[in-house]
Design a protein around this motif. Structure first.
Motif, PDB file in Angstrom:
ATOM      1  N   LEU A  78     -63.775  46.153 132.966  1.00  0.00           N
ATOM      2  CA  LEU A  78     -62.839  45.230 132.321  1.00  0.00           C
ATOM      3  C   LEU A  78     -61.603  45.998 131.870  1.00  0.00           C
ATOM      4  O   LEU A  78     -61.685  47.175 131.528  1.00  0.00           O
ATOM      5  N   SER A  79     -60.478  45.293 131.842  1.00  0.00           N
ATOM      6  CA  SER A  79     -59.254  45.930 131.359  1.00  0.00           C
ATOM      7  C   SER A  79     -59.311  46.001 129.840  1.00  0.00           C
ATOM      8  O   SER A  79     -60.100  45.304 129.186  1.00  0.00           O
ATOM      9  N   SER A  80     -58.462  46.856 129.299  1.00  0.00           N
ATOM     10  CA  SER A  80     -58.368  47.016 127.867  1.00  0.00           C
ATOM     11  C   SER A  80     -58.015  45.664 127.203  1.00  0.00           C
ATOM     12  O   SER A  80     -58.537  45.326 126.139  1.00  0.00           O
ATOM     13  N   GLU A  81     -57.147  44.888 127.858  1.00  0.00           N
ATOM     14  CA  GLU A  81     -56.771  43.560 127.332  1.00  0.00           C
ATOM     15  C   GLU A  81     -57.980  42.629 127.315  1.00  0.00           C
ATOM     16  O   GLU A  81     -58.165  41.854 126.375  1.00  0.00           O
ATOM     17  N   GLU A  82     -58.779  42.704 128.375  1.00  0.00           N
ATOM     18  CA  GLU A  82     -59.954  41.833 128.427  1.00  0.00           C
ATOM     19  C   GLU A  82     -60.942  42.196 127.318  1.00  0.00           C
ATOM     20  O   GLU A  82     -61.556  41.322 126.709  1.00  0.00           O
ATOM     21  N   ILE A  83     -61.085  43.496 127.072  1.00  0.00           N
ATOM     22  CA  ILE A  83     -62.002  43.926 126.012  1.00  0.00           C
ATOM     23  C   ILE A  83     -61.479  43.467 124.653  1.00  0.00           C
ATOM     24  O   ILE A  83     -62.239  42.936 123.840  1.00  0.00           O
ATOM     25  N   ASP A  84     -60.166  43.587 124.416  1.00  0.00           N
ATOM     26  CA  ASP A  84     -59.585  43.088 123.160  1.00  0.00           C
ATOM     27  C   ASP A  84     -59.859  41.595 122.998  1.00  0.00           C
ATOM     28  O   ASP A  84     -60.203  41.135 121.910  1.00  0.00           O
ATOM     29  N   ALA A  85     -59.681  40.858 124.091  1.00  0.00           N
ATOM     30  CA  ALA A  85     -59.896  39.407 124.032  1.00  0.00           C
ATOM     31  C   ALA A  85     -61.363  39.099 123.718  1.00  0.00           C
ATOM     32  O   ALA A  85     -61.663  38.168 122.967  1.00  0.00           O
ATOM     33  N   LEU A  86     -62.271  39.923 124.260  1.00  0.00           N
ATOM     34  CA  LEU A  86     -63.700  39.703 123.990  1.00  0.00           C
ATOM     35  C   LEU A  86     -64.044  39.974 122.526  1.00  0.00           C
ATOM     36  O   LEU A  86     -64.889  39.293 121.953  1.00  0.00           O
ATOM     37  N   VAL A  87     -63.382  40.974 121.927  1.00  0.00           N
ATOM     38  CA  VAL A  87     -63.619  41.240 120.500  1.00  0.00           C
ATOM     39  C   VAL A  87     -63.283  39.975 119.710  1.00  0.00           C
ATOM     40  O   VAL A  87     -64.070  39.511 118.870  1.00  0.00           O
ATOM     41  N   LYS A  88     -62.131  39.373 119.994  1.00  0.00           N
ATOM     42  CA  LYS A  88     -61.743  38.132 119.310  1.00  0.00           C
ATOM     43  C   LYS A  88     -62.729  37.013 119.621  1.00  0.00           C
ATOM     44  O   LYS A  88     -63.063  36.202 118.753  1.00  0.00           O
ATOM     45  N   TYR A  89     -63.171  36.973 120.863  1.00  0.00           N
ATOM     46  CA  TYR A  89     -64.110  35.924 121.268  1.00  0.00           C
ATOM     47  C   TYR A  89     -65.410  36.041 120.475  1.00  0.00           C
ATOM     48  O   TYR A  89     -65.947  35.050 119.998  1.00  0.00           O
ATOM     49  N   GLU A 145     -59.628  32.302 130.318  1.00  0.00           N
ATOM     50  CA  GLU A 145     -60.010  33.514 131.017  1.00  0.00           C
ATOM     51  C   GLU A 145     -61.096  34.287 130.270  1.00  0.00           C
ATOM     52  O   GLU A 145     -62.072  34.695 130.873  1.00  0.00           O
ATOM     53  N   VAL A 146     -60.930  34.469 128.975  1.00  0.00           N
ATOM     54  CA  VAL A 146     -61.921  35.243 128.234  1.00  0.00           C
ATOM     55  C   VAL A 146     -63.249  34.481 128.203  1.00  0.00           C
ATOM     56  O   VAL A 146     -64.319  35.083 128.319  1.00  0.00           O
ATOM     57  N   ALA A 147     -63.178  33.159 128.112  1.00  0.00           N
ATOM     58  CA  ALA A 147     -64.419  32.370 128.157  1.00  0.00           C
ATOM     59  C   ALA A 147     -65.118  32.573 129.506  1.00  0.00           C
ATOM     60  O   ALA A 147     -66.348  32.665 129.569  1.00  0.00           O
ATOM     61  N   ASP A 148     -64.324  32.680 130.567  1.00  0.00           N
ATOM     62  CA  ASP A 148     -64.907  32.913 131.898  1.00  0.00           C
ATOM     63  C   ASP A 148     -65.542  34.301 131.995  1.00  0.00           C
ATOM     64  O   ASP A 148     -66.604  34.453 132.600  1.00  0.00           O
ATOM     65  N   VAL A 149     -64.883  35.293 131.417  1.00  0.00           N
ATOM     66  CA  VAL A 149     -65.440  36.643 131.427  1.00  0.00           C
ATOM     67  C   VAL A 149     -66.765  36.636 130.668  1.00  0.00           C
ATOM     68  O   VAL A 149     -67.768  37.183 131.129  1.00  0.00           O
ATOM     69  N   TRP A 150     -66.773  35.976 129.508  1.00  0.00           N
ATOM     70  CA  TRP A 150     -68.016  35.897 128.717  1.00  0.00           C
ATOM     71  C   TRP A 150     -69.122  35.260 129.558  1.00  0.00           C
ATOM     72  O   TRP A 150     -70.237  35.771 129.634  1.00  0.00           O
ATOM     73  N   LYS A 151     -68.797  34.130 130.183  1.00  0.00           N
ATOM     74  CA  LYS A 151     -69.804  33.420 130.987  1.00  0.00           C
ATOM     75  C   LYS A 151     -70.322  34.290 132.121  1.00  0.00           C
ATOM     76  O   LYS A 151     -71.514  34.312 132.402  1.00  0.00           O
ATOM     77  N   ALA A 198     -44.458  26.061 128.830  1.00  0.00           N
ATOM     78  CA  ALA A 198     -44.927  27.198 129.622  1.00  0.00           C
ATOM     79  C   ALA A 198     -45.712  28.157 128.746  1.00  0.00           C
ATOM     80  O   ALA A 198     -46.768  28.657 129.138  1.00  0.00           O
ATOM     81  N   LEU A 199     -45.212  28.397 127.533  1.00  0.00           N
ATOM     82  CA  LEU A 199     -45.907  29.322 126.632  1.00  0.00           C
ATOM     83  C   LEU A 199     -47.271  28.784 126.241  1.00  0.00           C
ATOM     84  O   LEU A 199     -48.246  29.520 126.213  1.00  0.00           O
ATOM     85  N   SER A 200     -47.356  27.495 125.949  1.00  0.00           N
ATOM     86  CA  SER A 200     -48.665  26.993 125.513  1.00  0.00           C
ATOM     87  C   SER A 200     -49.632  26.950 126.684  1.00  0.00           C
ATOM     88  O   SER A 200     -50.822  27.168 126.513  1.00  0.00           O
ATOM     89  N   LEU A 201     -49.134  26.712 127.871  1.00  0.00           N
ATOM     90  CA  LEU A 201     -50.009  26.773 129.047  1.00  0.00           C
ATOM     91  C   LEU A 201     -50.538  28.193 129.253  1.00  0.00           C
ATOM     92  O   LEU A 201     -51.716  28.385 129.524  1.00  0.00           O
ATOM     93  N   ALA A 202     -49.659  29.172 129.074  1.00  0.00           N
ATOM     94  CA  ALA A 202     -50.073  30.563 129.242  1.00  0.00           C
ATOM     95  C   ALA A 202     -51.149  30.913 128.214  1.00  0.00           C
ATOM     96  O   ALA A 202     -52.139  31.553 128.545  1.00  0.00           O
ATOM     97  N   ALA A 203     -50.964  30.463 126.973  1.00  0.00           N
ATOM     98  CA  ALA A 203     -51.939  30.766 125.926  1.00  0.00           C
ATOM     99  C   ALA A 203     -53.291  30.143 126.255  1.00  0.00           C
ATOM    100  O   ALA A 203     -54.329  30.778 126.092  1.00  0.00           O
ATOM    101  N   SER A 204     -53.298  28.918 126.739  1.00  0.00           N
ATOM    102  CA  SER A 204     -54.598  28.307 127.002  1.00  0.00           C
ATOM    103  C   SER A 204     -55.241  28.900 128.251  1.00  0.00           C
ATOM    104  O   SER A 204     -56.454  28.999 128.333  1.00  0.00           O
ATOM    105  N   ALA A 205     -54.418  29.353 129.195  1.00  0.00           N
ATOM    106  CA  ALA A 205     -54.982  30.022 130.364  1.00  0.00           C
ATOM    107  C   ALA A 205     -55.704  31.290 129.933  1.00  0.00           C
ATOM    108  O   ALA A 205     -56.782  31.607 130.421  1.00  0.00           O
ATOM    109  N   GLN A 206     -55.121  31.991 128.973  1.00  0.00           N
ATOM    110  CA  GLN A 206     -55.745  33.214 128.489  1.00  0.00           C
ATOM    111  C   GLN A 206     -57.074  32.919 127.798  1.00  0.00           C
ATOM    112  O   GLN A 206     -58.041  33.635 128.000  1.00  0.00           O
ATOM    113  N   ALA A 207     -57.111  31.871 127.005  1.00  0.00           N
ATOM    114  CA  ALA A 207     -58.349  31.497 126.321  1.00  0.00           C
ATOM    115  C   ALA A 207     -59.419  31.149 127.352  1.00  0.00           C
ATOM    116  O   ALA A 207     -60.576  31.520 127.206  1.00  0.00           O
TER     117      ALA A 207
END
Ligand code: HEC
Length: 105
Positions: A87-98, A21-27, A10-19
């Motif tokens: 975008l949410s603060s979390e989404e912006i953080d994820a984009l910085v990493k992206y 998601e940020v790729a989708d936001v970028w796109k 479940a944890l690894s699925l959640a992690a990949s779902a998050q990855a």
């Protein structure tokens, strides 16, 4: 044992779902100007002379805080608009990493 396996799964699925998601936001929101790979080989990228975000020199000269600020507030008088209302603060953080992930190895 079984529950532990389920938890790990479940944890690894959640992690990949998050990855994903940020790729989708970028796109959806960034790619049209910055390109798939951050190199800005797009019409707007060329016209506006957007920096190639994959260059090690670019990566070195921009702190996470600076990247975060640009995504939140944009750059005045350019096509780079702020996304803090969209975008949410979390989404912006994820984009910085992206954006960090674009660095050419
Ligand atoms: C309409 C085109 C456009 C879109 C869409 C866009 N940008 Fe930009 N972006 C620009 C331009 C133009 C610049 C260069 C601004 C300048 O001259 O400093 C820029 C600059 C940047 C920079 C670098 C700033 C610097 O100091 O060099 C980052 C990081 C960035 N954008 C991230 C994003 C992210 C993340 C998204 C999506 C949420 C996004 N941009 C969407 C046009 C765009």
């Amino acid at each position: 044992m079984k529950t532990r396996f389920a938890l790990v799964l479940a944890l690894s699925l959640a992690a990949s779902a998050q990855a994903d998601e940020v790729a989708d936001v970028w796109k959806a929101k960034c790619k049209s100007c910055h390109g798939d790979d951050g190199k800005a080989k797009t019409k707007v990228g060329e016209r506006e002379k957007i920096d190639d975000l994959s260059l090690p020199a670019w990566q070195k000269n921009h702190t996470d805080a600076r990247i975060r600020q640009v995504i939140s507030d944009g750059v005045a008088d350019t096509k780079m608009k702020g996304y803090k209302d969209k975008l949410s603060s979390e989404e912006i953080d994820a984009l910085v990493k992206y954006v960090r992930g674009f660095e050419a190895k």
